[in-house]
Design a protein around this motif. Structure first.
Motif, PDB file in Angstrom:
ATOM      1  N   LEU A 154     -47.986   4.817  13.283  1.00 15.70           N
ATOM      2  CA  LEU A 154     -48.226   6.145  12.717  1.00 15.70           C
ATOM      3  C   LEU A 154     -49.712   6.493  12.649  1.00 15.70           C
ATOM      4  N   TYR A 155     -50.562   5.479  12.701  1.00 17.16           N
ATOM      5  CA  TYR A 155     -52.002   5.727  12.727  1.00 17.16           C
ATOM      6  C   TYR A 155     -52.512   5.877  14.157  1.00 17.16           C
ATOM      7  N   ASP A 156     -52.093   4.988  15.031  1.00 16.25           N
ATOM      8  CA  ASP A 156     -52.699   4.913  16.363  1.00 16.25           C
ATOM      9  C   ASP A 156     -52.244   6.031  17.299  1.00 16.25           C
ATOM     10  N   VAL A 157     -50.976   6.433  17.236  1.00 16.33           N
ATOM     11  CA  VAL A 157     -50.496   7.484  18.143  1.00 16.33           C
ATOM     12  C   VAL A 157     -51.242   8.799  17.929  1.00 16.33           C
ATOM     13  N   PRO A 158     -51.271   9.347  16.699  1.00 17.82           N
ATOM     14  CA  PRO A 158     -52.030  10.601  16.538  1.00 17.82           C
ATOM     15  C   PRO A 158     -53.515  10.428  16.806  1.00 17.82           C
ATOM     16  N   LYS A 159     -54.072   9.241  16.510  1.00 14.11           N
ATOM     17  CA  LYS A 159     -55.495   9.026  16.766  1.00 14.11           C
ATOM     18  C   LYS A 159     -55.803   9.133  18.255  1.00 14.11           C
ATOM     19  N   VAL A 160     -55.032   8.443  19.079  1.00 12.91           N
ATOM     20  CA  VAL A 160     -55.280   8.461  20.522  1.00 12.91           C
ATOM     21  C   VAL A 160     -55.029   9.853  21.100  1.00 12.91           C
ATOM     22  N   LEU A 161     -53.983  10.535  20.636  1.00 17.03           N
ATOM     23  CA  LEU A 161     -53.690  11.878  21.144  1.00 17.03           C
ATOM     24  C   LEU A 161     -54.780  12.868  20.726  1.00 17.03           C
ATOM     25  N   LEU A 162     -55.300  12.749  19.510  1.00 18.42           N
ATOM     26  CA  LEU A 162     -56.398  13.610  19.080  1.00 18.42           C
ATOM     27  C   LEU A 162     -57.643  13.361  19.921  1.00 18.42           C
ATOM     28  N   LEU A 163     -57.957  12.078  20.149  1.00 19.06           N
ATOM     29  CA  LEU A 163     -59.115  11.749  20.971  1.00 19.06           C
ATOM     30  C   LEU A 163     -58.939  12.269  22.396  1.00 19.06           C
ATOM     31  N   LEU A 164     -57.745  12.096  22.926  1.00 20.76           N
ATOM     32  CA  LEU A 164     -57.465  12.558  24.287  1.00 20.76           C
ATOM     33  C   LEU A 164     -57.662  14.078  24.388  1.00 20.76           C
ATOM     34  N   THR A 165     -57.155  14.811  23.405  1.00 11.62           N
ATOM     35  CA  THR A 165     -57.292  16.265  23.404  1.00 11.62           C
ATOM     36  C   THR A 165     -58.760  16.684  23.372  1.00 11.62           C
ATOM     37  N   LEU A 166     -59.526  16.100  22.457  1.00 11.25           N
ATOM     38  CA  LEU A 166     -60.937  16.470  22.318  1.00 11.25           C
ATOM     39  C   LEU A 166     -61.733  16.127  23.570  1.00 11.25           C
ATOM     40  N   ILE A 167     -61.574  14.902  24.043  1.00  5.15           N
ATOM     41  CA  ILE A 167     -62.399  14.436  25.157  1.00  5.15           C
ATOM     42  C   ILE A 167     -62.068  15.176  26.442  1.00  5.15           C
ATOM     43  N   VAL A 168     -60.790  15.383  26.703  1.00  5.45           N
ATOM     44  CA  VAL A 168     -60.407  16.096  27.915  1.00  5.45           C
ATOM     45  C   VAL A 168     -60.872  17.550  27.854  1.00  5.45           C
ATOM     46  N   PHE A 169     -60.793  18.173  26.687  1.00  3.23           N
ATOM     47  CA  PHE A 169     -61.265  19.552  26.546  1.00  3.23           C
ATOM     48  C   PHE A 169     -62.768  19.638  26.821  1.00  3.23           C
ATOM     49  N   LYS A 208     -53.894  20.793  28.808  1.00  2.00           N
ATOM     50  CA  LYS A 208     -52.468  20.991  29.076  1.00  2.00           C
ATOM     51  C   LYS A 208     -52.003  20.123  30.236  1.00  2.00           C
ATOM     52  N   GLU A 209     -52.806  20.050  31.286  1.00  2.00           N
ATOM     53  CA  GLU A 209     -52.398  19.312  32.474  1.00  2.00           C
ATOM     54  C   GLU A 209     -52.372  17.808  32.237  1.00  2.00           C
ATOM     55  N   ILE A 210     -53.461  17.279  31.688  1.00  2.00           N
ATOM     56  CA  ILE A 210     -53.577  15.828  31.529  1.00  2.00           C
ATOM     57  C   ILE A 210     -52.733  15.325  30.365  1.00  2.00           C
ATOM     58  N   LEU A 211     -52.812  16.015  29.223  1.00  2.00           N
ATOM     59  CA  LEU A 211     -52.034  15.576  28.064  1.00  2.00           C
ATOM     60  C   LEU A 211     -50.537  15.655  28.363  1.00  2.00           C
ATOM     61  N   GLY A 212     -50.140  16.674  29.116  1.00  2.00           N
ATOM     62  CA  GLY A 212     -48.729  16.801  29.467  1.00  2.00           C
ATOM     63  C   GLY A 212     -48.221  15.669  30.325  1.00  2.00           C
ATOM     64  N   LYS A 213     -49.118  15.023  31.077  1.00  2.00           N
ATOM     65  CA  LYS A 213     -48.702  13.938  31.959  1.00  2.00           C
ATOM     66  C   LYS A 213     -48.695  12.569  31.277  1.00  2.00           C
ATOM     67  N   VAL A 214     -49.567  12.378  30.278  1.00  2.00           N
ATOM     68  CA  VAL A 214     -49.738  11.014  29.756  1.00  2.00           C
ATOM     69  C   VAL A 214     -49.272  10.824  28.315  1.00  2.00           C
ATOM     70  N   TRP A 215     -48.923  11.895  27.581  1.00  2.00           N
ATOM     71  CA  TRP A 215     -48.660  11.710  26.150  1.00  2.00           C
ATOM     72  C   TRP A 215     -47.485  10.778  25.894  1.00  2.00           C
ATOM     73  N   ILE A 216     -46.441  10.876  26.689  1.00  2.00           N
ATOM     74  CA  ILE A 216     -45.267  10.031  26.457  1.00  2.00           C
ATOM     75  C   ILE A 216     -45.599   8.561  26.674  1.00  2.00           C
ATOM     76  N   TRP A 217     -46.525   8.290  27.606  1.00  2.00           N
ATOM     77  CA  TRP A 217     -46.899   6.897  27.867  1.00  2.00           C
ATOM     78  C   TRP A 217     -47.834   6.371  26.790  1.00  2.00           C
ATOM     79  N   VAL A 218     -48.583   7.270  26.162  1.00  2.00           N
ATOM     80  CA  VAL A 218     -49.360   6.871  24.986  1.00  2.00           C
ATOM     81  C   VAL A 218     -48.413   6.408  23.879  1.00  2.00           C
ATOM     82  N   VAL A 219     -47.357   7.176  23.649  1.00  2.00           N
ATOM     83  CA  VAL A 219     -46.384   6.832  22.613  1.00  2.00           C
ATOM     84  C   VAL A 219     -45.681   5.517  22.945  1.00  2.00           C
ATOM     85  N   ILE A 220     -45.251   5.344  24.196  1.00  2.00           N
ATOM     86  CA  ILE A 220     -44.554   4.124  24.596  1.00  2.00           C
ATOM     87  C   ILE A 220     -45.482   2.918  24.490  1.00  2.00           C
ATOM     88  N   GLY A 221     -46.700   3.062  25.010  1.00  2.00           N
ATOM     89  CA  GLY A 221     -47.642   1.948  24.983  1.00  2.00           C
ATOM     90  C   GLY A 221     -47.975   1.505  23.579  1.00  2.00           C
TER      91      GLY A 221
END
Length: 352
Positions: free
Chosen positions: A64-79, A228-241
């Protein structure tokens, strides 16, 4: 036609103000959300009918800590890299880092990794951003290796555990591994082993408009499109990993590791790497395990090899990277980094 043009201009100005207000507001919201990650994970974990200190409680809190953290970082950095990419195309970026200047890119990327307090999965968003921006692949690998392996959190904790001399040696070897491994992979011409969509993103134009005609709002839109493009492709694998990593984090087989690494046999170093790769935790999480291993008599080189493999070659990281790299490139990455880790482990065992 003239009337239509005049009608469009006020609408565009209104739209521009929406972006100029919305993006800073989104940045403030991002910071507030990031600051609440730990309280949120603890609050949400407390809703489950299990003890927080149990294996299951540890796994749930970690997830519950790591998933939103990585997704938030991914959103900021990719933007951010998407916006920057509107000024610097992949071709221009590669030109800046070509020739002699590329040689400087490897230690600079490794130094950036040393100063970045991210675990392996959290470093992946920056890696994706660098690749999509056209930074040479070998340079990006130097960052990806150095970030989790010799980050400031791990160095600080290691200093408190074994003192400054060993920590300094560890820093030098970790930095050297990241720099040399990145250089070796850069010389191998591995760009062809990126996933197809990453190669297309890397070689394509950031936008269909000529660069000189882009307004700031146009550049912000490019950044949002990248998200939208990158997060849409990798978010599910972030959750699985991270799901796999959370299970491993909660059920660390410490007794088995002590049995494997308790002696000083030559095979203990490669065994430590093999045991460490499937696991996942960050520097703060692995230091208590390192302390327990050393307290039980494990050799220092063997223990450090285990620590480096856990942090730099985690299975969840590889699962996420699979959406960017082909299996062949991941195998090469693992082989190069593991060789450096083995060399470090053997050297520390020989010296100490």
């Amino acid at each position: 036609m003239t009337t239509d043009t005049h009608d469009i201009e006020p609408h565009r100005e209104h739209s521009d103000w929406f972006w100029y207000v919305g993006v800073p507001a989104g940045g403030i919201a991002w910071v507030l959300l990031y600051q609440q990650l730990i309280p949120f994970s603890e609050w949400a974990t407390a809703l489950f009918p299990i003890s927080r200190d149990s294996h299951t409680g540890e796994a749930i809190a970690f997830f519950l800590y790591d998933v939103p953290k990585v997704l938030l970082l991914l959103t900021l950095i990719v933007f951010v890299t998407g916006v920057l990419r509107s000024w610097f195309s992949p071709e221009k970026t590669r030109a800046i880092l070509s020739g002699k200047r590329e040689i400087l890119g490897y230690p600079l990327a490794a130094a950036l990794g040393v100063l970045t307090p991210f675990c392996s999965c959290s470093s992946v968003p920056l890696f994706i951003g660098f690749v999509s921006a056209g930074i040479p692949l070998g340079v990006t690998f130097s960052f990806l290796i150095a970030g989790p392996m010799v980050g400031p959190v791990g160095l600080g904790l290691l200093f408190g555990l074994v003192g400054w001399k060993i920590t300094a040696i560890y820093l030098v070897f970790g930095f050297s591994i990241a720099t040399i491994a990145g250089w070796v992979m850069g010389r191998m011409g591995l760009e062809r082993y990126l996933q197809d969509w990453v190669r297309e993103l890397n070689t394509g134009a950031a936008t269909g408009l000529p660069e000189e005609r882009l307004s700031m709002v146009d550049r912000l839109k490019v950044g949002l499109d990248q998200v939208k493009e990158i997060l849409g492709k990798v978010w599910i694998w972030v959750v699985i990993g991270i799901s796999i990593g959370a299970l491993i984090h909660g059920y660390v087989p410490e007794a088995v590791m002590l049995k494997i690494m308790g002696g000083e046999a030559w095979w203990s170093v490669p065994a430590a790497v093999v045991v460490g790769v499937p696991m996942y935790t960050n520097a703060a999480g692995v230091i208590p395990i390192v302390e327990a291993l050393l307290g039980k008599g494990a050799a220092l080189g063997t223990t450090l090899a285990f620590m480096m493999s856990v942090i730099a070659l985690s299975l969840p990281e590889m699962i996420i990277l699979k959406q960017v790299l082909t299996l062949r490139l991941i195998a090469i990455f693992i082989a190069v980094v593991a060789s450096g880790i083995l060399a470090t482990g053997f050297l520390f065992n020989a010296l100490l």
